[in-house]
Design a protein around this motif. Structure first.
Motif, mmCIF file in Angstrom:
data_model
loop_
_atom_site.group_PDB
_atom_site.id
_atom_site.type_symbol
_atom_site.label_atom_id
_atom_site.label_comp_id
_atom_site.label_asym_id
_atom_site.label_seq_id
_atom_site.Cartn_x
_atom_site.Cartn_y
_atom_site.Cartn_z
ATOM 1 N N LYS A 119 0.769 -1.117 -0.039
ATOM 2 C CA LYS A 119 -0.142 -0.044 -0.002
ATOM 3 C C LYS A 119 1.035 1.417 0.068
ATOM 4 C CE LYS A 119 -1.832 -2.005 3.459
ATOM 5 N NZ LYS A 119 -2.926 -2.007 4.841
ATOM 6 N N ALA A 171 -8.698 18.093 -4.494
ATOM 7 C CA ALA A 171 -9.449 19.176 -3.607
ATOM 8 C C ALA A 171 -9.849 18.621 -2.319
ATOM 9 C CB ALA A 171 -10.752 19.366 -4.453
ATOM 10 N N PRO A 172 -9.635 19.421 -1.177
ATOM 11 C CA PRO A 172 -9.925 18.589 0.114
ATOM 12 C C PRO A 172 -11.470 18.171 0.190
ATOM 13 C CG PRO A 172 -9.230 21.023 0.079
ATOM 14 C CD PRO A 172 -9.767 20.819 -1.160
ATOM 15 N N ASP A 173 -12.311 18.559 -0.606
ATOM 16 C CA ASP A 173 -13.778 17.884 -0.413
ATOM 17 C C ASP A 173 -14.010 16.908 -1.380
ATOM 18 O OD1 ASP A 173 -13.743 19.614 -2.675
ATOM 19 O OD2 ASP A 173 -15.822 20.806 -2.018
ATOM 20 N N ALA A 174 -12.909 16.302 -2.267
ATOM 21 C CA ALA A 174 -13.333 15.306 -3.356
ATOM 22 C C ALA A 174 -13.932 13.972 -2.899
ATOM 23 C CB ALA A 174 -11.941 15.076 -4.044
ATOM 24 N N ASP A 175 -14.577 13.258 -3.573
ATOM 25 C CA ASP A 175 -15.084 11.959 -3.099
ATOM 26 C C ASP A 175 -14.055 10.850 -3.258
ATOM 27 O OD1 ASP A 175 -17.418 12.826 -2.471
ATOM 28 O OD2 ASP A 175 -18.679 11.858 -4.172
ATOM 29 N N PRO A 197 -10.432 9.344 -2.926
ATOM 30 C CA PRO A 197 -9.207 9.768 -2.141
ATOM 31 C C PRO A 197 -8.254 9.583 -2.770
ATOM 32 C CG PRO A 197 -10.127 7.515 -1.626
ATOM 33 C CD PRO A 197 -10.987 8.066 -2.714
ATOM 34 N N ARG A 213 -1.819 11.037 0.981
ATOM 35 C CA ARG A 213 -0.929 12.046 1.452
ATOM 36 C C ARG A 213 0.362 11.618 2.035
ATOM 37 N NH1 ARG A 213 -4.489 16.892 0.199
ATOM 38 N NH2 ARG A 213 -6.144 15.841 -0.804
ATOM 39 N N TRP A 223 2.539 -1.367 4.543
ATOM 40 C CA TRP A 223 2.482 0.057 3.828
ATOM 41 C C TRP A 223 4.095 0.132 3.746
ATOM 42 C CZ3 TRP A 223 -1.090 3.164 2.658
ATOM 43 C CH2 TRP A 223 -2.572 3.156 3.463
ATOM 44 N N LYS A 268 -19.617 6.364 1.429
ATOM 45 C CA LYS A 268 -20.266 7.402 1.011
ATOM 46 C C LYS A 268 -20.707 6.985 -0.434
ATOM 47 C CE LYS A 268 -20.013 12.292 0.216
ATOM 48 N NZ LYS A 268 -20.752 12.001 -1.075
ATOM 49 N N LEU A 325 -10.026 -2.233 -5.249
ATOM 50 C CA LEU A 325 -10.354 -1.016 -5.572
ATOM 51 C C LEU A 325 -10.255 -0.761 -6.923
ATOM 52 C CD1 LEU A 325 -8.773 0.636 -2.513
ATOM 53 C CD2 LEU A 325 -11.144 0.243 -2.599
ATOM 54 N N GLU A 356 -5.633 -6.976 2.118
ATOM 55 C CA GLU A 356 -4.532 -5.974 2.579
ATOM 56 C C GLU A 356 -4.651 -4.799 1.737
ATOM 57 O OE1 GLU A 356 -2.931 -4.658 5.220
ATOM 58 O OE2 GLU A 356 -2.529 -6.742 5.429
ATOM 59 N N ARG A 357 -4.772 -4.881 0.309
ATOM 60 C CA ARG A 357 -5.056 -3.701 -0.400
ATOM 61 C C ARG A 357 -6.282 -3.072 -0.528
ATOM 62 N NH1 ARG A 357 -1.115 -2.240 -4.440
ATOM 63 N NH2 ARG A 357 -3.112 -1.190 -5.629
ATOM 64 N N THR A 404 -7.723 -2.256 2.217
ATOM 65 C CA THR A 404 -7.740 -1.340 3.506
ATOM 66 C C THR A 404 -7.186 -0.058 3.115
ATOM 67 O OG1 THR A 404 -5.868 -2.233 4.333
ATOM 68 C CG2 THR A 404 -7.875 -3.483 4.996
ATOM 69 N N THR A 405 -6.425 -0.004 1.877
ATOM 70 C CA THR A 405 -5.648 1.245 1.503
ATOM 71 C C THR A 405 -6.149 2.700 2.176
ATOM 72 O OG1 THR A 405 -4.669 0.220 -0.588
ATOM 73 C CG2 THR A 405 -4.364 2.525 -0.238
ATOM 74 N N TYR A 406 -7.344 2.761 1.905
ATOM 75 C CA TYR A 406 -8.025 4.144 2.113
ATOM 76 C C TYR A 406 -9.036 4.040 3.325
ATOM 77 C CZ TYR A 406 -6.183 5.112 -2.475
ATOM 78 O OH TYR A 406 -5.269 5.219 -3.553
ATOM 79 N N PHE A 422 -9.435 7.233 4.989
ATOM 80 C CA PHE A 422 -10.198 8.074 4.675
ATOM 81 C C PHE A 422 -11.845 7.726 4.788
ATOM 82 C CE2 PHE A 422 -6.198 8.659 2.614
ATOM 83 C CZ PHE A 422 -6.091 9.784 2.308
ATOM 84 N N ARG A 435 -17.120 15.072 3.077
ATOM 85 C CA ARG A 435 -16.375 14.570 1.941
ATOM 86 C C ARG A 435 -15.043 13.815 2.572
ATOM 87 N NH1 ARG A 435 -18.644 16.430 -3.055
ATOM 88 N NH2 ARG A 435 -20.638 16.385 -2.519
ATOM 89 N N ILE A 436 -14.603 12.852 2.026
ATOM 90 C CA ILE A 436 -13.391 12.568 2.409
ATOM 91 C C ILE A 436 -12.109 13.160 1.728
ATOM 92 C CG2 ILE A 436 -13.279 10.304 3.291
ATOM 93 C CD1 ILE A 436 -13.900 9.083 0.714
ATOM 94 N N GLY A 437 -11.007 13.003 2.052
ATOM 95 C CA GLY A 437 -9.769 13.744 1.102
ATOM 96 C C GLY A 437 -8.758 14.581 1.858
ATOM 97 N N LEU A 438 -9.424 14.912 3.078
ATOM 98 C CA LEU A 438 -8.574 15.708 3.976
ATOM 99 C C LEU A 438 -7.518 14.884 4.700
ATOM 100 C CD1 LEU A 438 -10.741 18.585 5.609
ATOM 101 C CD2 LEU A 438 -8.748 18.735 4.290
ATOM 102 N N GLN A 478 -5.110 12.454 6.775
ATOM 103 C CA GLN A 478 -3.755 11.681 6.825
ATOM 104 C C GLN A 478 -3.717 10.417 6.935
ATOM 105 O OE1 GLN A 478 -0.750 13.061 5.898
ATOM 106 N NE2 GLN A 478 -1.246 15.080 5.429
ATOM 107 N N ARG A 479 -3.097 9.193 6.408
ATOM 108 C CA ARG A 479 -3.314 8.144 7.180
ATOM 109 C C ARG A 479 -1.961 8.043 8.086
ATOM 110 N NH1 ARG A 479 0.932 5.366 6.116
ATOM 111 N NH2 ARG A 479 2.210 5.673 4.123
#
Ligand code: FAD
Ligand code: FAD
Ligand code: SF4
Ligand code: SF4
Ligand code: FES
Lengths: 471, 280
Positions: A258, A277-281, A283, A286, A358, B68, B212, B253-254, B256-258, B261, B274-277, B279-280
């Motif tokens: 991963k 964009a922070p609000d994107a669906d 992912p 980062r 990871w 979502k 995914l 395993e793969r 679970t990557t997100y 999020f 929304r997701i995206g902000l 950090q993992r």
């Protein structure tokens, strides 16, 4: 109102005008375009630097032979509508090529002024005129011909497909473009990032095509939704321009961890799916430190994207030296300005993982340049006992792309070469009558302008084919 | 735009949508899927084509609301539309044309198994289906599967059918007589358990993998799975593979990557968050 013509001597005294750019410290955190565009005063001076050669070598360097001295002359005289019409006559997407062509190995490399000093900034001026034309659509009307009653199907809406569609629609043919993704544009929208090529430019070009009568059907995967023989039965001719969308892997251990992306996936998530964009669906990871493996435009794009998404450290790992990097010089320069680190003469051996699978590092080996290989470039060979680890939490493989077999596997009559690319003659005709192909699916990963050249050549050949087969 | 013509709730979190997509309805075959994007800005998500009605020009999607994108989809009502549907994608199922087949569906995997059972029954194969759910209300598509052959229902709590896991019922079936092929679709642990059950018996076992995905055309490589040690793309090489050769650990395993999020998106009370902000 035409300014006095300068003498060649006066022209020679002018030095190359500098493209204004967003400050590196600022742009590291945004996706706005880096180059801001020449202001008109500078563009006119730069156009005056052109010596209006009798044998313009620059044109030979351009794959589509844009009449460079002609549009530069018109520009230097401030005759922008004519300059725009001249440029657009030769090149359907100049706002795009002006931004992404590798000018330093094409038009500008052949420019006579490059011999002693700096070439005319053809790319920047092409962009200037094209942007003027975008802002003044009334000056460059969309040309159309009466309907011919002939129908042409185009597979793929990248630069090759869009160019062919424009040319054919202009001659009155009924053109339908089939695109697998939900948005047209090909690599221009899913690969090349916003900060190099604003998507609005691509959308505007696509709008112009629609105005010219081109139909674009998204979410149609040729090879699945329809096959090429099915299209052939419904249309008078078919142009295949589905690109080279199949990622190459490094084939080293750890590629399924991963945090390992192909550049295609990484850039598609960020560009096409707007994951920046922070609000994107959709992912996107980062990372704190990202290593990008490769040395082309794709690698630069991935690295600069990671930088903008907040990575503290971004490293480009490349097997050879900077001199051999296939990326555009400007991109390498911009990447350096943005604080991207370059690990040169460095080849990946293994991606290391944590026990939770990871990415935690990239084990590499130092290389040195040995004898030249078949491509004439000196082959990198590993230096014994020189292994080292770059600690990182993301690895992106940007090793180029190959021919995607999805379409060709469902059309056995299409002759392919040993690499899976479609074989065509000099007119872009495939082994199937009435079926033409061009762009990356024929050439392997190449450039936007070569794909456009193929689109134009195929459109001319299709035109001829339609005449020959007229009932 | 693809109009939704009907909506039915099949279980507390599984919803059936009938959606207009005439070309796909006409040519789709068992085992194929579509990539769906609900609207502007939405994710592209893969969903199996559970059924189709070529005359009406509709396909059936059976959607388990887990996050979502799936929740947003099942919130749509008849008369509303899905913006993008691309397909049919993936290879059609490898079908046998005679003999005895066992179809095992766990949870929403039952919706993936249903078109396979249908196609087998049409070809004249003797089909037995084993479907599982947490309890009675979670069992889906039982009546539809009965039209294809025998059905054994298993519930974790024994509130309906037999108590226990689908693998137990499968063990009994495999003991009871000849079986030419097994199709198993459900959560990874279930598919792995079925594959482990049939491997020593040498019964060919097809599983449908759900990594995914992004494009679904072989372009991004995000859906790569390991089969016989080789990296294959589930979207173009699959999604169905020989279950005895699949690396299920890698798949799990793969997937679970997100997760972080997804959890962040799910934890927010506001559905529109929304997701995206994260950090993992
Ligand atoms: C990240 C990146 C950066 C690059 N930077 C530069 C640069 O700076 N300068 C430059 O000149 N070149 C650059 N290139 C290369 C350039 O983008 C390509 O050479 C060019 O886009 C090829 O054009 P094309 O029309 O052949 O195919 P593409 O642009 O690949 O378009 C093909 C289209 O066909 C669609 N398609 C695929 N399969 C099917 C199917 N079965 N049915 C229907 N549709 C299908 C795809 O979704 C896609 O939209 C870059 C490439 C990448 C990936
Ligand atoms: C070929 C294929 C066919 C599929 N067919 C169906 C179908 O017919 N009906 C259906 O309901 N679902 C199906 N799926 C799974 C479906 O695509 C995912 O459930 C969906 O993408 C989740 O999106 P989300 O935003 O709602 O959830 P997310 O927020 O992304 O995820 C929520 C939870 O679901 C898990 N999850 C996410 N993606 C997947 C996945 N691909 N598989 C399993 N678990 C996942 C996450 O780990 C997390 O626990 C299929 C997947 C594939 C690859
Ligand atoms: S199309 Fe490209 S190579 Fe040709 S003139 Fe324009 S920038 Fe130069
Ligand atoms: S070679 Fe250079 S100077 Fe000569 S016409 Fe071309 S751009 Fe102008
Ligand atoms: S989903 Fe992108 S390659 Fe399969």
């Amino acid at each position: 109102m035409h300014p006095q013509r300068l003498t060649p001597k006066e022209r020679l005294q002018l030095s190359r005008q500098v493209m204004p750019a967003q400050d590196a410290a600022q742009r590291r955190a945004n996706f706005a375009e880096v180059n801001l565009g020449l202001p008109e005063t500078l563009a006119l001076i730069e156009a005056d630097r052109c010596l209006q050669c009798k044998n313009p070598r620059c044109m030979l360097g351009c794959p589509v032979n844009v009449n460079i001295p002609r549009f530069l002359e018109l520009l230097s005289q401030g005759r922008l509508p004519e300059a725009a019409r001249s440029l657009l006559h030769d090149n359907a997407l100049p706002a795009i090529t002006g931004r992404v062509c590798p000018q330093e190995i094409q038009c500008e490399c052949e420019c006579i002024r490059a011999k002693k000093g700096e070439s005319v900034a053809v790319g920047h001026l092409e962009r200037f005129v094209a942007d003027w034309a975008r802002a003044h659509p009334e000056a460059v009307p969309v040309l159309t011909a009466p309907p011919s009653g002939r129908r042409v199907a185009i597979v793929g809406s990248g630069p090759a497909g869009l160019t062919a569609a424009g040319e054919l629609a202009r001659n009155g043919h009924d053109v339908t473009v089939y695109e697998a993704l939900h948005r047209p544009g090909g690599v221009l929208v899913y690969g090349i990032p916003e900060f190099r090529l604003p998507k609005q430019i691509v959308d505007q070009e696509i709008d112009r095509l629609r105005q010219a009568g081109v139909k674009i059907e998204c979410n149609v995967v040729i090879g699945r939704t329809y096959t090429v023989p099915e299209l052939r039965a419904r249309f008078d001719a078919v142009f295949i321009a589905n690109g080279a969308g199949l990622p190459a892997f490094m084939n080293i251990p750890g590629e399924n961890l991963k945090g390992v992306y192909t550049a295609n996936e990484y850039l598609t998530r960020v560009n096409l799916m707007a994951a920046f964009a922070p609000d994107a669906d959709t992912p996107v990871l980062r990372p704190r430190c990202a290593v990008i493996v490769g040395g082309g435009n794709v690698a630069m794009d991935a690295a600069r994207t990671a930088r903008r998404l907040g990575a503290e450290r971004v490293v480009i790992a490349y097997r050879r030296t900077k001199a051999e990097m296939p990326a555009r010089v400007e991109e390498v320069h911009h990447a350096e300005e943005e604080g991207i680190d370059f690990e040169l003469l460095c080849a990946p051996l293994e991606i290391l993982g944590t026990d939770r699978k990871w990415v935690r590092g990239l084990r590499c080996v130092r290389m040195q340049l040995g004898e030249p290989d078949a491509s004439g470039r000196r082959r990198p060979v590993p230096i014994p006992d020189s292994e080292f680890v770059i600690e990182c939490d993301m690895v992106v493989s940007a090793l180029g792309t190959r021919a995607n077999p999805l379409l060709t596997a469902t059309c056995r009559d299409l002759k392919l070469n040993e690499r899976g690319n479609i074989e065509v003659d000099e007119n872009g005709l495939t082994s199937m009558p009435g079926v033409f192909a061009g762009g990356d699916i024929v050439r392997g990963a190449a450039t936007v302008i070569l794909a456009m050249g193929d689109g134009k050549r195929a459109a001319i050949a299709i035109e001829r084919y339609l005449l020959e087969t007229k009932a | 735009m693809h109009l939704i013509t009907a909506k039915t709730r099949l279980s507390p979190n599984v919803t059936r949508l009938d959606v207009q997509a005439p070309r796909i309805a006409e040519i789709r075959r068992a085992g194929q899927f579509v990539i769906v994007r609900r609207g502007e800005g939405a994710e592209r998500i893969p969903l199996t084509i559970a059924d189709s009605d070529p005359a009406a020009g509709t396909i059936t999607l059976v959607i388990q609301a887990v996050g979502k994108s799936t929740r947003d989809l099942v919130a749509l009502e008849p008369g509303e539309a899905i913006r993008d549907i691309a397909g049919p994608l993936g290879h059609p199922t490898e079908l046998i044309t005679a003999g005895r087949a066992l179809c095992i569906g766990g949870g929403v995997g039952t919706a993936v198994v249903h078109p396979i059972a249908q196609a087998l029954a049409r070809a004249g194969v003797n089909v037995t289906s084993i479907v599982g759910g947490r309890s009675r209300e979670w069992v889906i598509l039982e009546a539809e599967l009965r039209r294809c052959g025998d059905v054994v229902v298993c519930t974790d709590d024994g509130s309906y059918g037999r108590k226990g896991f689908v693998t137990e019922a499968a063990t009994d079936y495999l003991k009871s007589g000849r079986c030419d092929i097994v199709y198993a679709v459900g959560p990874v642990p279930m598919m792995r358990a079925v594959a482990n059950l049939t491997r020593p018996l040498g019964v060919r076992t097809i599983v449908s993998l759900n990594p995914l995905m992004v494009d679904g055309t072989g372009m991004c490589g995000g859906c790569r799975v390991s089969v016989d040690g080789k990296a294959l793309f589930a979207c173009v090489d699959g999604p169905e593979f020989d279950g005895h050769r699949v690396d299920f650990d890698l798949l799990a395993e793969r997937q679970t990557t997100y997760r972080e999020f997804e959890q962040a998106a799910a934890a927010r009370p506001d559905h529109d968050c929304r997701i995206g902000l994260g950090q993992r």
